[in-house]
Design a protein around this motif. Sequence first.
Motif, PDB file in Angstrom:
ATOM      1  N   VAL A  62     -44.452 -61.607 -16.664  1.00 28.07           N
ATOM      2  CA  VAL A  62     -45.473 -62.004 -17.596  1.00 28.07           C
ATOM      3  C   VAL A  62     -46.897 -62.009 -17.208  1.00 28.07           C
ATOM      4  CG1 VAL A  62     -46.220 -63.289 -19.473  1.00 28.07           C
ATOM      5  CG2 VAL A  62     -43.795 -62.514 -19.419  1.00 28.07           C
ATOM      6  N   GLY A  93     -46.886 -67.338 -23.021  1.00 27.30           N
ATOM      7  CA  GLY A  93     -45.995 -66.356 -21.752  1.00 27.30           C
ATOM      8  C   GLY A  93     -45.236 -67.242 -20.951  1.00 27.30           C
ATOM      9  N   ILE A 129     -42.902 -63.695 -24.282  1.00 25.68           N
ATOM     10  CA  ILE A 129     -44.272 -63.623 -24.891  1.00 25.68           C
ATOM     11  C   ILE A 129     -44.294 -63.836 -26.237  1.00 25.68           C
ATOM     12  CG2 ILE A 129     -44.776 -61.999 -23.034  1.00 25.68           C
ATOM     13  CD1 ILE A 129     -44.776 -59.663 -25.243  1.00 25.68           C
TER      14      ILE A 129
END
Length: 796
Positions: free
Chosen positions: A265, A435, A441
């Motif tokens: 992420v 995140g 997310i």
Amino acid sequence: MKILKTLGWILLGFILVVILVVLIGRQTLKPEYDGATTLPGLQRDVDVFYDTYGIPHIYAKTELDAIRALGYVHAQDRLWQMELLRRVGSGGLSEVFGKDLIDADKLFLSLGIADATEKTVRELDPEDPVVKLSQAYLDGINHFIKEGPTPMEFLLTGIEKTPFTLKDIYNSMGYMAYTFATAHRTDPLLTAIRTKLDSTYLADLEIGETAHPTRIPVHTDSLQMQVSKELASVVHNSLSGLPVPQFMGSNSWVIGPEKTKNGKVILANDPHIGFGQPSTWYEAHLNAPGYEKYGYHLAGFPFPLLGHNRKAAYGLTMFLNDDTDFYFEQVHPQDSTKYKTVDGWATYETRTYRIPVKDADTVTYTYKISSRGPLVNGISKDLEILPEISMSWLYTKQENKLLKVLHGISHADNIESFRDALPDLHAPGLNVMYGDAEGNIAWWATAKLYDLPGGVNSKFILDGANGQEEPVKFRDFIENPQSVNPSSNYVYSANNQPDSIRGGLYRGYYLPENRARRIVNLLETRDDWDLDATKEMITDVTSPVNPSVITELAKSMKVKALTDQEIKILDILGKWEGDYPLNSVAATIFHRWVYFFLENTFADELGETLFPKFLDTNFCKRLIAPMAAKEESVWWDDINTAEKEVKKDIIQESFDEAITSLKAQLGEDHTKWTWERVHTLEHGHPMGEVEALRTFFNVGPFPVPGSREVINNLAFPYEGDGQYQVTAGPSTRRVIDFSDIENSVSILPTGQSGNPLSPHYEDQAEMFANGEFRKMLLNRKEIEVNAVSRLLLRKE
């Protein structure tokens, strides 16, 4: 000759005294980043390592010690900023700056922030861990106030340092919440336009929620005219003189593992806030057994609003939902202490405050409160003689759990615990971006959302007497717009309209789709995002919308013979891609043309009072592109002329005025009308308002790329003078990459310290202007090896 020699010795003596004062000041008034000092209340000694940019990395044996140390080091760099922020919500600015800020003090007292704070603090449990940590932070601040040097701003203004309390935290929160709201700038203005003109004029103002197609995807697992005009002016004028920045907007996006080069992420966030000096955020890295956070703190806030560690990262943007409603109150014809309700006549409550004013007599201020909220008429003499208007603001009408929310999200260790902290946030409305290292997310629009009766438009001043225009239902948090692990593999927010939920769009004051479209266009085009690509994206200066505005304007010009220079200018505009580098000529011409387009379209109907307020609204930004594309509009006709103007007339007149204006300002040679000559950023300090102190306290100016409503949103007001002096923009730029968390980056607009004598007062300013970044250090070994200094805080 003898007289000249005598004057020379006097001048030399004066210079030596000044030099001596400066040298002494640098040694006695600057922050202390090295050595050792005692901090009462510590259970064990605390190490504070300062990195190259003056950011403290605090290592403690308990979280309570770490946050006590945070209060101390935060105060020595930002005590003046803390002082100002706590004074705004409690109506204490006039005591520092004099009578020019009396109306601002009255406004914030009228909002009821101080009253709500009193109630909230009175009901706090002193044994609550959130309260204990907050008090430890305050104890750290207060020890610095007692033992540390006095910042020079206190010396220059003559105000005394006084201890901070829990009330100061909540008063500062109230100011933050109010600047996130937008109704105070919009509802009175729209009511004035509706009253002065007729409903046909509202149709082209893009005030509804359906105006722009780029919406954040939702994924779930006459007298009235005078009143409104005066209220719009008073609120606008009161806020414009504040010595602290206002919150304006923001960008953020979180990219899922499927779209990143390294399968981890990436979170990007750049909250948009009014520029000032010192910078809004104070960075601090706290470490204690069971707790680590690299966080961004507001002055006087114990918990960070933005933060990350090795497990998770989060950021914020403004939701821009509508959480403020204005109401006309019907006063009893024989008794001004009473107002009408559906159940009969009720008696106003009253509040009285004494406002100390620098170099003037103390002002006694009394205002009334209805069941809907405080009356705003007492803010200004212009409002006192008009019908009474109350303001219903959600922030002061619900239990305030914001401190609990900030503690919760900063201590969450996974997506579930993070999400569980959010429903208690009632106001201000925030888009919370998330995140983590596990690949999750998410985006949540957080606020206590409420429904009004069908047909009620909250963007106008409502009727308080009939009882038919008040909230009928509060929504559960699950009904808020949100998206968790969507199939698109990214989430984002750019203050634009969220998509529909519960079969409709939620009302608000959303910004145009320009930044949102650019973010979506860029994210959709690749699946190999990394740190460098995200850094480039967060400093992007291209608008996908503005070239289409030029196309619409150019094709609607009158057919006439053009000069060679006008042909070349239109050719430059026709080839423009909507970008804003420093050497762009098209950017300069575009904004000058658009300003005159707005002025020639709207100023004749709105007049000299309402037009500047109109330019300051979000709906004005939203209507530029749609208005340029419209062929028919009631606004095209200039009501001050006998002829009936059409679109071609307005556009041609605006183009001609723009070229004439640019020549007068920048010279006859259009190739030298570059963006860097007109788009500049200076970080102003309140003391910098005094010209003799400006160069000492202010930072800049710098020519800067970017513009209004591009990702690198360096915004400015339209004022017709051709100087686009930036007033708001990224208060930080952060990129958190979970594939290499120790090399994540950020930047502040000026520096970490608010003390002009600190080496960290402006050491990031040029980097920020150039779109550069620096590391956010997390590795203790790297921190200790590269530390510029070490401050040891000893227990007693």
